[in-house]
Design an enzyme around this catalytic site. Structure first.
Site, PDB file in Angstrom:
ATOM      1  N   HIS A   1       0.950  -1.135  -0.064  1.00  0.00           N
ATOM      2  CA  HIS A   1       0.097  -0.225   0.094  1.00  0.00           C
ATOM      3  C   HIS A   1       0.889   1.189   0.067  1.00  0.00           C
ATOM      4  CE1 HIS A   1      -3.307   2.556   1.382  1.00  0.00           C
ATOM      5  NE2 HIS A   1      -3.916   1.741   1.306  1.00  0.00           N
TER       6      HIS A   1
ATOM      7  N   ARG B   1      -5.810  10.233  -1.428  1.00  0.00           N
ATOM      8  CA  ARG B   1      -5.300  10.493  -2.748  1.00  0.00           C
ATOM      9  C   ARG B   1      -6.270  10.663  -3.692  1.00  0.00           C
ATOM     10  NH1 ARG B   1      -2.958   6.557  -5.216  1.00  0.00           N
ATOM     11  NH2 ARG B   1      -3.353   4.891  -3.654  1.00  0.00           N
TER      12      ARG B   1
END
Ligand SMILES: Cc1cc2nc3c(=O)[nH]c(=O)nc-3n(C[C@H](O)[C@H](O)[C@H](O)COP(=O)(O)OP(=O)(O)OC[C@H]3O[C@@H](n4cnc5c(N)ncnc54)[C@H](O)[C@@H]3O)c2cc1C
Length: 580
Positions: free
Chosen positions: A242, A263
C-alpha cells in the site's frame, strides 16, 4: 526434557483455526447448518479482537442495485487481478457477496450506512466501474467483527479457545487431516485437538517484511501449516504494498495505513526535493494511479536518493483546506495527531507498507483443499484476487468463503468416521515446538527476525530482480536453519519470545515460498514487479509450490483457466483507484 505425557486432548466435530471474518462466518454457518455438531474455534488472540478484519476501514464490495451488475464486479476483479485469478473463485465471490451482506445485516445484526431513503450507501472504491463499497463510516471492520462475535458467543455448540495458537496440522495413517496441535499461550501447555473437519482461517499475514500494515499477531501460520502438511500454495509472489503507510521514526506504528481516500480527494505526493514526482510515472492519473504503481514510484524516489529525512515521501492535503480535511478524514487526522503530525495543515511523511497476500493455499469454490478433511478460507487461500486485490474485495472474500466453508464442513462430516488421533506424530510435533525452551544458549531470535525482515524488504519487496531473489532465497534458508537453534529464555507460560520463535519458523517458510515463486514469475504483473522483466508476459499462468510426490518442494506453472471470461472480451479498466 519437558513431560509430553501431560498433553491435553479435546475432541470436536469441526475445528476452525482463526477467528477473523472467515473463521467466525465459518463457525456460525456450521453451527446453524447442524446445531448438533460441536464447533471449536481456536484464536491466537481474543475472539473478535485479533486479525485484520477488525482493521477494515474502507468497506465491503457487493453489487446491490442497477446499473451495477455481477458481470461488472466480476470483470473489475479480473482486471484488477491481472487476469490470473481463479475465475471460479472470483465468480463465487461476486455472486455470493450480495447475499452475505444481507445476511450480515438481517441475521447477524450489522448495520451499514444508509441514504436518507433507507437504501444501503455504496461509495466509489479501488478500480471499480460503479459505486459498490458498503461501509459503516470508516469503522466497517469493527461493526462486522463485533456483531459476528456476539453471535458466536450466543451459539451453545460453538466453543472458543482464546489465546490458543495452532502449531501443526495432524494427519492420520490414511493421510486425512485428523485435527491440530494447539498451544495454550497462557498456560504454555499443548492440546491435541481431534476433529472430523478442519478449517485454515488464520488470515495469511505478510509480517515477514520490515514495514507492515497488517495485524502484527499474524505470521502466515495457516499457509505454513498447510504447506508443511502437504498443500499446494499458489501465486505466493503476489504481495500487495500500500503506498501510504505512516512513518513514525523508531516506532512500531510505522506502516499504519493512511487510507487511499486522501489521494482520491486530491492529496499530493511530494518527494524530498519538493517535486510532485508522480508526473514522471503516471502524468495522466498522477496520485490517483493504481496502488501498485504509486507504491513503486514512492519506493523508487527513496532508493534513488530523493526521499524525505526518514526515508519516505510527503503526502500533502493541506491545500484542500483544514476544515474540509478535519471533517472528511476525522480518523486519520486523529491518528496523525497522536504522533504529533497535523495532517490538515502540513505534509506528513509516508511510505509503502506491506498490506495483503493475494497468494495462499489452493482451494476449490467449496473451500476444499487437496487434503481430505481440510478446508481453507479468507486470506489463507489464494486465487480469488490474482495479482492484485481490489479495495473492498478482502472482507467480502473472508465472509463469503468463511460461510461457504462452514456449510461445506457441516455437510462433509455427515457419515464420516472420526480419524484416529496420530499420537506419535503429535508427540513428535510437540517435541519440536518445545525444543527452544530447553536450550540455555543459542542463536539470537531477534537478530534473525530482523534480518529476515530486511532481506524481504530489500530483495522480495516492491522491485525485484532474479539476482536479488536468489540472494534472498539463500539468506532465508540460512535464517530458517539458524532459527531452529535459537534459544528462548523463560518458562512456557505466556512466553512471548517463544511465540516469536514460533512465528519466525512460519514467516521463514512463507518468505521462502514468496521468494521462490517470485523467481519463477519472469514477468511483471500487478503487485509483482521484476526490474529484469519489466513487462507482462504474453502468457497468463499461475505459479504453484508443493511437495508433489517427493520430499523436496517443487515449483511449477500452469496456464490460467480462462473458463468464464477472456481478457479480449472485457471492457476497458476503470481509471481511478481509491480504497483499502
Ligand atoms: C489496515 C487494513 C485495512 C484493510 N481495509 C480493508 C477494506 O477496507 N476492505 C477490504 O475488503 N479489505 C480490507 N483489508 C483486508 C481485510 O482485512 C482482509 O482481507 C480480511 O479481513 C482477512 O480476513 P481473514 O478472516 O482471512 O483474516 P483475519 O481477519 O486477519 O483473521 C485471522 C485470524 O486468525 C488468527 N490466527 C492467526 N494465526 C493463528 C494461529 N496460529 N492459531 C490460531 N489463530 C490464529 C488471528 O488471531 C485472527 O483471529 C484491510 C487490511 C488491513 C490490514
Amino acid at each position: 526434557m519437558a513431560d509430553h505425557s501431560t498433553m491435553d486432548s479435546i475432541e470436536t466435530d469441526i475445528l476452525v483455526l482463526g477467528a477473523g471474518g472467515a473463521g467466525l462466518c465459518a463457525a456460525l454457518h456450521a453451527a446453524d447448518r447442524s446445531p448438533n455438531l460441536s464447533v471449536t474455534v481456536v484464536v491466537k488472540g481474543l475472539l473478535g479482537r485479533a486479525g485484520c478484519t477488525r482493521m477494515v476501514q474502507g468497506g465491503y464490495n457487493a453489487v446491490l442495485t442497477p446499473p451495477d451488475s455481477i458481470d461488472a464486479h466480476f470483470t473489475d476483479t479480473l482486471q484488477g487481478g491481472g487476469w490470473i485469478n481463479d475465475q471460479d473463485l472470483a465468480w463465487t465471490l461476486v455472486t455470493q457477496a450480495p447475499g452475505r451482506v444481507l445476511e450480515l445485516e438481517a441475521r447477524y445484526g450489522c448495520f451499514f450506512d444508509r441514504h436518507p431513503d433507507g437504501r444501503i450507501h455504496q461509495k466509489p472504491f479501488a478500480g471499480q466501474s460503479h459505486d459498490r463499497t458498503i461501509h459503516k463510516g470508516d469503522l466497517t471492520g469493527i461493526e462486522i467483527m463485533s456483531r459476528l462475535s456476539e453471535q458466536v458467543w450466543r451459539r451453545p455448540s460453538v466453543h472458543a479457545l482464546e489465546e490458543h495458537r495452532a502449531v501443526e496440522l495432524l494427519r492420520d495413517d490414511s493421510g486425512r487431516v485428523a485435527g491440530a496441535l494447539v498451544l495454550d499461550v497462557r498456560r504454555g501447555t499443548l492440546v491435541a485437538v481431534s476433529s472430523r473437519a478442519t478449517l485454515l482461517a488464520m488470515g495469511g499475514g505478510p509480517t515477514m517484511y520490515r514495514v507492515i500494515a497488517c495485524s502484527a499477531d499474524k505470521a502466515a501460520d495457516g499457509i505454513a501449516l498447510g504447506f508443511r502438511a502437504g498443500l499446494r500454495a499458489r501465486d505466493m509472489e503476489m504481495v500487495q504494498f500500500h503506498p501510504t503507510g505512516l512513518i513514525v521514526p523508531n516506532s512500531l506504528m510505522t506502516g499504519t495505513l493512511l487510507e487511499e481516500g486522501l489521494r482520491g480527494a486530491g492529496g499530493r505526493l511530494i518527494n524530498g526535493r519538493g517535486e510532485r514526482f508522480m508526473e514522471r510515472y503516471d502524468p495522466k492519473r498522477m496520485e490517483r494511479s493504481t496502488r501498485d504503481l504509486v507504491a513503486r514510484a514512492s519506493f523508487t524516489e527513496v532508493v534513488e536518493g530523493r526521499g524525505t529525512p526518514h526515508g519516505g515521501v510527503w503526502i500533502d492535503v493541506s491545500h484542500l483546506g483544514a476544515e474540509v480535511v478535519e471533517r472528511s478524514f476525522r480518523g486519520m487526522v486523529k491518528r496523525c495527531r497522536d504522533f504529533g503530525y497535523d495532517l490538515a495543515r502540513e505534509p506528513v511523511e509516508v511510505g509503502p507498507t506491506t498490506h495483503f497476500m493475494m497468494g495462499g493455499v489452493a482451494i476449490d469454490s467449496g473451500c476444499r483443499t487437496d487434503l481430505e478433511g481440510l478446508f481453507a478460507a479468507g486470506e489463507d487461500a489464494g486465487g480469488v484476487h490474482g495479482a492484485n486485490r481490489l479495495g473492498g474485495n478482502g472482507v467480502a472474500e473472508s465472509t463469503v468463503f468463511g460461510g461457504i466453508a462452514g456449510d461445506a464442513m457441516a455437510e462433509w462430516v455427515v457419515g464420516r468416521y472420526r480419524p484416529r488421533m496420530p499420537r506419535l506424530t503429535a508427540e513428535a510435533a510437540a517435541r519440536r515446538v518445545l525444543a527452544p525452551l530447553e536450550r540455555r544458549e543459542g542463536e539470537s531470535l531477534y537478530a534473525l527476525q530482523s534480518r529476515l525482515r530486511e532481506v524481504m524488504w530489500e530483495h522480495v519487496g516492491l522491485i525485484r530482480t532474479g539476482a536479488g531473489l536468489k540472494t534472498a532465497l539463500a539468506e532465508i534458508e540460512e535464517i530458517g536453519r539458524r532459527a531452529e537453534g535459537a534459544a528462548v529464555p523463560g518458562g512456557a507460560a505466556y512466553n512471548l519470545a517463544w511465540q516469536d520463535w514460533l512465528n519466525l519458523q512460519n514467516q521463514a517458510t512463507v518468505a521462502w515460498l514468496i521468494a521462490r515463486s517470485a523467481l519463477e514469475r519472469a514477468e511483471s504483473r500487478g503487485s509483482h514487479h521484476r526490474r529484469d522483466f519489466p513487462e507482462p508476459s504474453a502468457d497468463l499462468f499461475n505459479v504453484y509450490v508443493g511437495f508433489a510426490d517427493g520430499a523436496a518442494p517443487k515449483v511449477w506453472t500452469e496456464p490460467v483457466r480462462l473458463n468464464r471470461l477472456r481478457p479480449e472480451a472485457a471492457r476497458p479498466a476503470p481509471a481511478v483507484e481509491v480504497g483499502d
